[in-house]
Design an enzyme around this catalytic site. Structure first.
Site, PDB file in Angstrom:
ATOM      1  N   LYS A   1       0.801  -1.336   0.372  1.00 50.53           N
ATOM      2  CA  LYS A   1      -0.130  -0.125   0.405  1.00 50.53           C
ATOM      3  C   LYS A   1       1.076   0.965  -0.161  1.00 50.53           C
ATOM      4  O   LYS A   1       1.194   1.441   0.944  1.00 50.53           O
ATOM      5  CB  LYS A   1      -1.155  -0.110   1.389  1.00 50.53           C
ATOM      6  CG  LYS A   1      -2.289   1.194   1.313  1.00 50.53           C
ATOM      7  CD  LYS A   1      -2.662   1.626   2.139  1.00 50.53           C
ATOM      8  CE  LYS A   1      -2.346   3.327   3.332  1.00 50.53           C
ATOM      9  NZ  LYS A   1      -1.649   3.766   2.377  1.00 50.53           N
TER      10      LYS A   1
ATOM     11  N   GLY B   1       6.806   5.057   7.470  1.00 50.85           N
ATOM     12  CA  GLY B   1       6.534   6.394   8.365  1.00 50.85           C
ATOM     13  C   GLY B   1       6.755   6.724   9.204  1.00 50.85           C
ATOM     14  O   GLY B   1       7.619   6.859  10.137  1.00 50.85           O
ATOM     15  N   SER B   2       5.847   7.381   9.512  1.00 50.62           N
ATOM     16  CA  SER B   2       6.301   8.060  11.103  1.00 50.62           C
ATOM     17  C   SER B   2       5.581   7.366  12.311  1.00 50.62           C
ATOM     18  O   SER B   2       5.369   6.057  11.988  1.00 50.62           O
ATOM     19  CB  SER B   2       4.725   9.353  11.409  1.00 50.62           C
ATOM     20  OG  SER B   2       3.464   8.758  11.257  1.00 50.62           O
ATOM     21  N   THR B   3       6.395   7.775  13.390  1.00 52.13           N
ATOM     22  CA  THR B   3       6.807   7.260  15.040  1.00 52.13           C
ATOM     23  C   THR B   3       5.293   7.228  15.233  1.00 52.13           C
ATOM     24  O   THR B   3       5.064   5.852  16.065  1.00 52.13           O
ATOM     25  CB  THR B   3       7.597   8.134  15.385  1.00 52.13           C
ATOM     26  OG1 THR B   3       9.313   7.652  14.897  1.00 52.13           O
ATOM     27  CG2 THR B   3       7.679   7.458  17.058  1.00 52.13           C
TER      28      THR B   3
ATOM     29  N   GLY C   1       3.477   4.333  13.463  1.00 53.38           N
ATOM     30  CA  GLY C   1       4.246   2.726  14.207  1.00 53.38           C
ATOM     31  C   GLY C   1       4.034   2.200  15.041  1.00 53.38           C
ATOM     32  O   GLY C   1       3.817   0.946  14.965  1.00 53.38           O
TER      33      GLY C   1
ATOM     34  N   GLU D   1      10.776   1.705   9.655  1.00 56.44           N
ATOM     35  CA  GLU D   1      11.298   2.421   9.865  1.00 56.44           C
ATOM     36  C   GLU D   1      10.878   3.991   9.904  1.00 56.44           C
ATOM     37  O   GLU D   1       9.794   4.383   8.997  1.00 56.44           O
ATOM     38  CB  GLU D   1      11.739   2.950   7.483  1.00 56.44           C
ATOM     39  CG  GLU D   1      12.567   1.207   7.593  1.00 56.44           C
ATOM     40  CD  GLU D   1      14.033   1.078   8.219  1.00 56.44           C
ATOM     41  OE1 GLU D   1      14.546   2.090   8.818  1.00 56.44           O
ATOM     42  OE2 GLU D   1      14.725  -0.350   8.354  1.00 56.44           O
TER      43      GLU D   1
ATOM     44  N   CYS E   1      13.301  11.445   6.460  1.00 61.22           N
ATOM     45  CA  CYS E   1      13.569  10.403   7.527  1.00 61.22           C
ATOM     46  C   CYS E   1      14.969  10.912   7.801  1.00 61.22           C
ATOM     47  O   CYS E   1      15.314  10.689   8.951  1.00 61.22           O
ATOM     48  CB  CYS E   1      12.621   9.203   8.087  1.00 61.22           C
ATOM     49  SG  CYS E   1      14.784   8.573   6.639  1.00 61.22           S
TER      50      CYS E   1
ATOM     51  N   GLU F   1      10.439  16.149  14.949  1.00 58.43           N
ATOM     52  CA  GLU F   1      10.563  16.340  13.568  1.00 58.43           C
ATOM     53  C   GLU F   1       9.487  16.914  12.626  1.00 58.43           C
ATOM     54  O   GLU F   1       7.884  16.698  12.923  1.00 58.43           O
ATOM     55  CB  GLU F   1       9.850  14.780  12.790  1.00 58.43           C
ATOM     56  CG  GLU F   1      11.070  14.559  11.791  1.00 58.43           C
ATOM     57  CD  GLU F   1      10.218  12.764  11.079  1.00 58.43           C
ATOM     58  OE1 GLU F   1       9.118  12.438  11.019  1.00 58.43           O
ATOM     59  OE2 GLU F   1      11.241  11.872  10.923  1.00 58.43           O
TER      60      GLU F   1
END
Ligand code: NAD
Length: 509
Positions: A195, A248-250, A253, A270, A304, A404
């Site tokens: 996706k 993607g984003s933490t 995640g 990641e 990132c 971030e």
């Protein structure tokens, strides 16, 4: 703040702007299909505002079908039983097709994402290299043997494909990131449901076309277009999926890790970063300045690995800041379709606002914008651009220094001793990458050992190789991509213990 003349590149009225959108469909069990309910979503170019892509929008039905197709394709061995040699041959063919289609893929990447066309082309070239590297792994992967377990025992450790992998990717490097995952999954013998981000679906669909053209059996790779909910969420909770590989984003995640815990799927993550470059007084300052400017403005800071904070020795902080500001004025910002542009548009108006919120809150808390601090107007372009921004007087407790920002915003923080610098580097939730600039090898080595980051660069920034593993410490992720570690993520380890002769003593006498 002084007003600076920036290097801005106006709209090109390029013939490359599409008059018709790219039509993106799901790839399920080898067939291209729309959603059952006919739902679609659209992506407009963040720089030009033109309609780039109209994509089928999946719901639960399409996601279920894609997972079922991947499951069946894995279980009947149509890919996992193929030899490493034949898997490698196919991956190499895909790499060649990527090269042949580089311009077409790069253009869609630029139009959907807003990044400069030259950088998109380099990204696609780099992605092809990853398919070639994974082909090499497909042929050379092996387990272990244990021949010292005693006269009557031989032990073999088999590496087996884990099964069905859900691959979920972000918008900032759509083609590169899917290529950090999918060829490794395929080299291992897995099947996949992929996706892409809802903001950048097109190039993953082209990759699907190339996989079909290369002769990949139906159902081995399925592509579902849509949003995190329901598509991504289903891909992480479904009992028929064996692992999830997510970039993607933490925040997402963490949600995925919680979802995967319900079925104890393997999860590889990641995530975000707040990556420091530390500059010591004995550094080659001009090289460091160039790397700082590259580190913060590359991909408009939507990266990132963005070097979004510099930790500079107080004796050189003023000089470094001044030089970074000077060089910032020379970086060409503007139309992503112009070959000279180095920084393009910001992905969305919402993200532009988020970036500005961080800058504003830092200024409210006492930081100063040595340059930038606001939106950029680019002649002839309706999209959103953010100016090169350097914030001085940042303290390590400010959100701009810890979170971030994902924009072209550099925070400058000062240090006095190596101990203090290391503490500033490590005293943060993220641990993706870190860099050090010094001519003293001992300083560099000590830094490399003590920095809590998955990648450390000494006297360079953001170099990367297919051979070198990539991933994060702490909240920057779990698991590794690239190198042979990238393949291991998609492999299960099976222990086989074989008795030689009838030497086993009976348990029951
Ligand atoms: P995001 O987390 O918002 O979305 C990433 C993907 O997850 C998208 O495909 C999205 O649709 C999907 N998603 C959203 N919610 C979901 C859910 N509940 N379940 C399953 N899937 C869901 O991230 P983004 O904004 O697309 O990308 C930017 C982020 O990615 C940044 O934080 C950046 O640091 C990170 N990133 C990390 C790396 C790395 O290698 N460490 C590389 C690139 C980007």
């Amino acid at each position: 703040m002084t007003k600076f003349d920036l290097n801005l590149i106006a709209a090109q009225n390029s013939p490359k702007l599409p008059t018709e959108p790219f039509v993106a469909r799901h790839l399920i069990d080898g067939r291209w299909c729309d959603s059952q309910d006919g739902a679609v979503f659209e992506r407009h170019s963040p720089a030009h505002g033109v309609l780039v892509t109209r994509a089928a929008k999946a719901g639960e039905a399409e996601t279920e079908q894609a997972i079922a197709a991947a499951r069946k394709a894995f279980d009947d061995g149509r890919w996992s039983d193929v030899s490493g040699k034949d898997r490698a041959t196919l991956l190499l063919k895909v790499a060649d097709l990527i090269d042949e289609n580089r311009e077409r893929i790069a253009l869609l990447e630029t139009l959907e994402n807003g990044k400069p066309i030259t950088q998109a082309e380099a990204e696609i070239e780099g992605a092809a290299d990853l398919w070639r590297y994974a082909a090499a792994l497909a042929r050379t992967m092996h387990g272990d043997s244990h021949n010292s377990l005693g006269k009557d025992m031989l032990g073999v450790v088999l590496k087996e494909p884990i099964g069905v992998a859900s691959i979920i990717t972000p918008w900032n490097f759509p083609f590169l990131i899917v290529s950090q995952k999918l060829p490794f999954a395929l080299a291992a013998g897995c099947t996949a449901v992929v996706k892409p981000s809802e903001l950048t679906p097109a190039t993953t669909v082209i990759l699907g076309e190339l996989l079909v053209e290369a002769g990949l059996p139906a159902g081995v790779v399925n592509i579902v277009l849509g949003y995190g909910v329901p598509v991504g969420a289903m891909m992480t909770t479904h009992s028929q999926v064996d692992m999830v590989s997510f970039t993607g984003s933490t925040a997402v995640g963490k949600a995925i890790t919680a979802s995967c815990a319900q079925t104890l799927k393997k999860v590889s993550l990641e995530l975000g970063g707040k990556n420091p470059q530390v500059i010591f007084p004995d550094a080659d300052i001009d090289s460091a300045i160039d790397a700082i400017v590259f580190g913060i403005y590359f991909n408009a800071g939507e990266c990132c690995n963005s070097g979004s904070r510099i930790i500079v020795h107080q004796d050189i902080a003023e000089e470094v800041t001044k030089k970074v500001v000077e060089l910032s004025t020379k970086v060409p910002f503007g139309d992503p379709l112009h070959p000279d542009t180095k920084v393009g548009a910001i992905i969305s108006p919402e993200h532009q606002e988020k970036i500005h919120g961080y800058v504003q809150s830092a200024i409210d808390a006492g930081a100063q914008a040595s340059i930038g601090g606001g939106a950029l107007e680019i002649e002839g372009l309706p999209g959103q651009f953010y100016g090169p921004t350097v914030l001085s007087g940042v303290t390590s407790d400010m959100p701009v220094a810890r979170e971030e920002v994902f924009g072209p915003v550099l925070s400058v923080i000062k240090f006095r001793t190596l101990e203090e610098a290391i503490a500033l580097v490590n005293n943060i939730e993220y641990g993706l990458s870190a860099g050090v600039w010094s001519e003293n090898v001992h300083t560099c080595l000590e830094f490399a050992r003590r920095a809590k980051a998955g990648t450390v660069w000494t006297n360079t920034w953001m170099d990367g190789f297919a051979e070198m593993p990539f991933g994060g410490f702490k909240e920057s992720g779990a698991g590794r991509e690239l190198g042979h570690y990238g393949l291991e993520e998609y492999l299960e380890v099976k222990t086989v213990q074989m008795r030689i002769g009838r030497t086993r003593s009976p348990w029951v006498q």
